[in-house]
Design a protein around this motif. Structure first.
Motif, PDB file in Angstrom:
ATOM      1  N   ALA A   1       0.829  -1.200   0.000  1.00 48.46           N
ATOM      2  CA  ALA A   1       0.000   0.000   0.000  1.00 48.46           C
ATOM      3  C   ALA A   1       0.868   1.255   0.000  1.00 48.46           C
ATOM      4  O   ALA A   1       0.619   2.196  -0.749  1.00 48.46           O
ATOM      5  N   TYR A   2       1.936   1.245   0.830  1.00 49.20           N
ATOM      6  CA  TYR A   2       2.801   2.427   0.869  1.00 49.20           C
ATOM      7  C   TYR A   2       3.562   2.617  -0.434  1.00 49.20           C
ATOM      8  O   TYR A   2       3.771   3.741  -0.890  1.00 49.20           O
TER       9      TYR A   2
ATOM     10  N   LEU B   1       2.486   1.819  -3.400  1.00 53.68           N
ATOM     11  CA  LEU B   1       1.513   2.405  -4.321  1.00 53.68           C
ATOM     12  C   LEU B   1       1.286   3.877  -4.012  1.00 53.68           C
ATOM     13  O   LEU B   1       1.225   4.716  -4.916  1.00 53.68           O
ATOM     14  N   LEU B   2       1.165   4.192  -2.725  1.00 53.63           N
ATOM     15  CA  LEU B   2       0.954   5.591  -2.334  1.00 53.63           C
ATOM     16  C   LEU B   2       2.112   6.460  -2.809  1.00 53.63           C
ATOM     17  O   LEU B   2       1.906   7.562  -3.322  1.00 53.63           O
ATOM     18  N   LEU B   3       3.345   5.954  -2.657  1.00 47.80           N
ATOM     19  CA  LEU B   3       4.502   6.744  -3.068  1.00 47.80           C
ATOM     20  C   LEU B   3       4.545   6.893  -4.586  1.00 47.80           C
ATOM     21  O   LEU B   3       4.885   7.961  -5.101  1.00 47.80           O
TER      22      LEU B   3
ATOM     23  N   CYS C   1       1.962   6.995  -6.565  1.00 46.64           N
ATOM     24  CA  CYS C   1       0.953   7.995  -6.900  1.00 46.64           C
ATOM     25  C   CYS C   1       1.427   9.399  -6.538  1.00 46.64           C
ATOM     26  O   CYS C   1       1.152  10.364  -7.252  1.00 46.64           O
ATOM     27  N   THR C   2       2.163   9.489  -5.420  1.00 47.16           N
ATOM     28  CA  THR C   2       2.698  10.794  -5.040  1.00 47.16           C
ATOM     29  C   THR C   2       3.661  11.296  -6.109  1.00 47.16           C
ATOM     30  O   THR C   2       3.619  12.469  -6.495  1.00 47.16           O
TER      31      THR C   2
END
Lengths: 279, 298
Positions: free
Chosen positions: A13-14, A16-18, A20-21
């Motif tokens: 999840a992290y 993916l979050l990074l 997207c960031t």
């Protein structure tokens, strides 16, 4: 669920979050970093990770924006136009929304139907005839012509209308029994209890109109009345092509909206979600 | 009618009067004018008298290669951007629909492009798409492909100009989808998920049978709004490519402005505006129909 499975999922999840960031914030960071770099370095470093770090930070580009174009004038025009649209719009649309939500009068349903029907007409469909219409009146190339057509807004009326409908009636009835007229009831009871609606409408209106490009493009010819979006569109074609300067212009241009957005984020997200769920 | 009632009606009219005047003068009147002008021969600065020409402008509009290309581009734009942007918005919303540190920060970062003026977004992406090996995107692609990528001049390449504008628009708009879908996700009652889990539904089944039906209305809303926005595209086109090269990236509104404003063919531009409005109206009616269907089911 097993612990290692949970850990893997959290790491995923992290990641993916990074990712997207990088996608969504990367270009913003690129703009910020580029705005404090010498022009030659903006493109030269674009292909490397250094594109996203300021490196030798200097405010030279910012100074050069003010020297090369009337930036202060663009900014003043944008502030005047948006101030008029938001300020007058809150009064005009809240009044209309209140009359539609609470007062009983002949013609109410017809006006409400008209407001809902006008919601469907996108500005682009009427830009050309409106341009012709106001030019025919000899009205063009000033701040007012860029603001007045956008004051009365069917979406804002509709948002106020549905918000006022949801307010408990008891407050207003108490005021009326005490002898307050319609206007006083509205100003002293309804407005103070509707801060959320006023804030959301104001912020959505401001953010939306800050970027207006088509209408000023049609209506203005003098630099003194042109707003920021036209300014940057001209500036990025102005020789000599200086990317550092253009990015500095961009940072200055987006600063007011970013401040409004970050400070009032709650209202804004609420306003957007509200329009979305109701829409 | 009591005097108090009568005064209420009078005050009501005073309260709506400014709004009605504005809506009438700046939306209703120009809209009527668009329809009326589309049947005339009006041109800027033309000495010829104004004539009624029937459907001539509509025939001319559909004969205009630029306008036809614009229509086709808008359709293509919608077919690509709507699914991609919605999927991306949904993915972002699902990522953020849980409790963890930094959730608000990530939401702010993903949403930030939405508040950027399109003109600025366009200018920044002109730089991202810059030609040559130093261009940001060219360089990134070269690194990712271990040097196999041939640098391109995206915005001056007929095959790449429109996709480049699509990418720009998705980047700017996905955060909007995300916020609305996130609000929709949070409105789905938790007990539905728990009940599904008790029934032995796995993650995929819960997503298909609880999440997606629960998001029906917000999904219809974002799909329709994005479709309409896909037909309204103008700022990015004007700034990034001016519709070129050879109309490869032109759009309906870009053609309206070029025809009516740049070339002064007001009546023809008005006809194009009316065609554009009919398309948007059709999409809106479709949305209302879909939303109503839902109302009947409940």
């Amino acid at each position: 669920m097993s612990r290692p499975g949970l850990l893997v999922r959290m790491v995923l999840a992290y990641v993916l979050l990074l990712a997207c960031t990088a996608l969504f914030f990367g270009p913003v960071l690129f703009m910020l970093a580029g705005s404090v770099k010498p022009d030659a370095l903006v493109l030269a470093e674009a292909g490397t990770l250094r594109a996203f770090v300021p490196g030798s930070a200097s405010l030279e580009n910012y100074g050069s924006v003010f020297e090369r174009v009337p930036f202060a004038s663009y900014m003043a025009s944008s502030l005047i136009i948006n101030g008029l649209i938001v300020g007058l719009g809150l009064v005009v649309n809240a009044f209309a929304g209140y009359a539609l939500a609470r007062l009983r009068w002949w013609g109410r349903n017809a006006v409400l139907a008209l407001v809902l029907a006008l919601l469907v007409i996108p500005f682009e469909a009427i830009a050309i005839p409106l341009f012709y219409q106001v030019s025919w009146l000899g009205w063009r190339d000033d701040h007012l012509v860029q603001a007045i057509p956008f004051v009365a807004n069917p979406l804002a009326i509709y948002l106020f209308y549905s918000f006022f409908l949801g307010l408990p009636r008891e407050l207003e009835e108490a005021a009326r029994i005490d002898g307050a007229g319609v206007l006083r009831t509205f100003l002293t009871i309804v407005v103070p209890n509707s801060r959320a609606a006023f804030a959301s409408v104001a912020i959505v209106t401001f953010l939306f109109h800050w970027g207006m490009y088509l209408w000023p493009l049609l209506m203005t010819t003098s630099e003194q009345v042109r707003p920021l979006p036209l300014g940057i569109a001209t500036f990025h074609t102005l020789p000599p092509l200086a990317w550092g300067d253009i990015l500095a212009f961009g940072v200055l241009m987006v600063l007011p909206v970013l401040v409004v957005f970050v400070v009032f984020q709650r209202w804004f997200v609420q306003g957007v979600a509200w329009a979305g769920v109701k829409g | 009618m009591s005097p108090w009632r009568r005064s209420e009606a009078r005050i009501a009219w005073w309260l709506v009067a400014p709004a009605l005047a504005g809506l009438g003068a700046f939306i209703l009147l120009p809209f009527a004018l668009a329809v009326a002008l589309s049947f005339t021969s009006l041109r800027m600065g033309s000495p010829l008298p104004l004539e009624y020409v029937g459907w001539e402008n509509y025939r001319l509009a559909f004969d205009e290669p630029g306008f036809r290309r614009g229509l086709a581009n808008n359709v293509l734009f919608a077919l690509v951007v709507v699914p991609v942007q919605t999927a991306l918005g949904l993915a972002l919303a699902l990522l953020l629909d849980r409790r963890f540190h930094g959730r608000l920060l990530f939401r702010t970062l993903f949403f930030m492009p939405v508040v950027f003026p399109l003109s600025l977004v366009a200018v920044v992406w002109v730089l991202v798409f810059a030609p040559g090996p130093d261009g940001l995107l060219n360089a990134v692609l070269a690194t990712l492909s271990l040097g196999a990528w041939e640098p391109r001049d995206f915005l001056n390449d007929p095959a790449w100009a429109l996709p480049a504008i699509m990418v720009t628009s998705v980047w700017q708009g996905a955060g909007f989808q995300m916020v609305i879908l996130l609000a929709g996700l949070q409105a789905i009652p938790r007990h539905l998920y728990e009940a599904a889990a008790v029934d032995g539904a796995g993650r995929m089944r819960r997503f298909l049978h609880v999440t997606l039906p629960g998001l029906r209305n917000p999904l219809i809303f974002v799909v329709i709004v994005t479709t309409i926005l896909s037909f309204r595209v103008f700022d990015q086109v004007r700034i990034m490519t001016r519709g070129g090269p050879q109309d490869a990236s032109t759009t309906v509104i870009h053609e309206v402005v070029r025809t009516a404003f740049d070339q002064g063919q007001v009546a023809l531009g008005a006809a194009m505006s009316v065609v554009f409005f009919v398309i948007v109206l059709g999409i809106t009616l479709l949305q209302r129909g879909l939303m109503r269907q839902r109302g009947e089911v409940q």
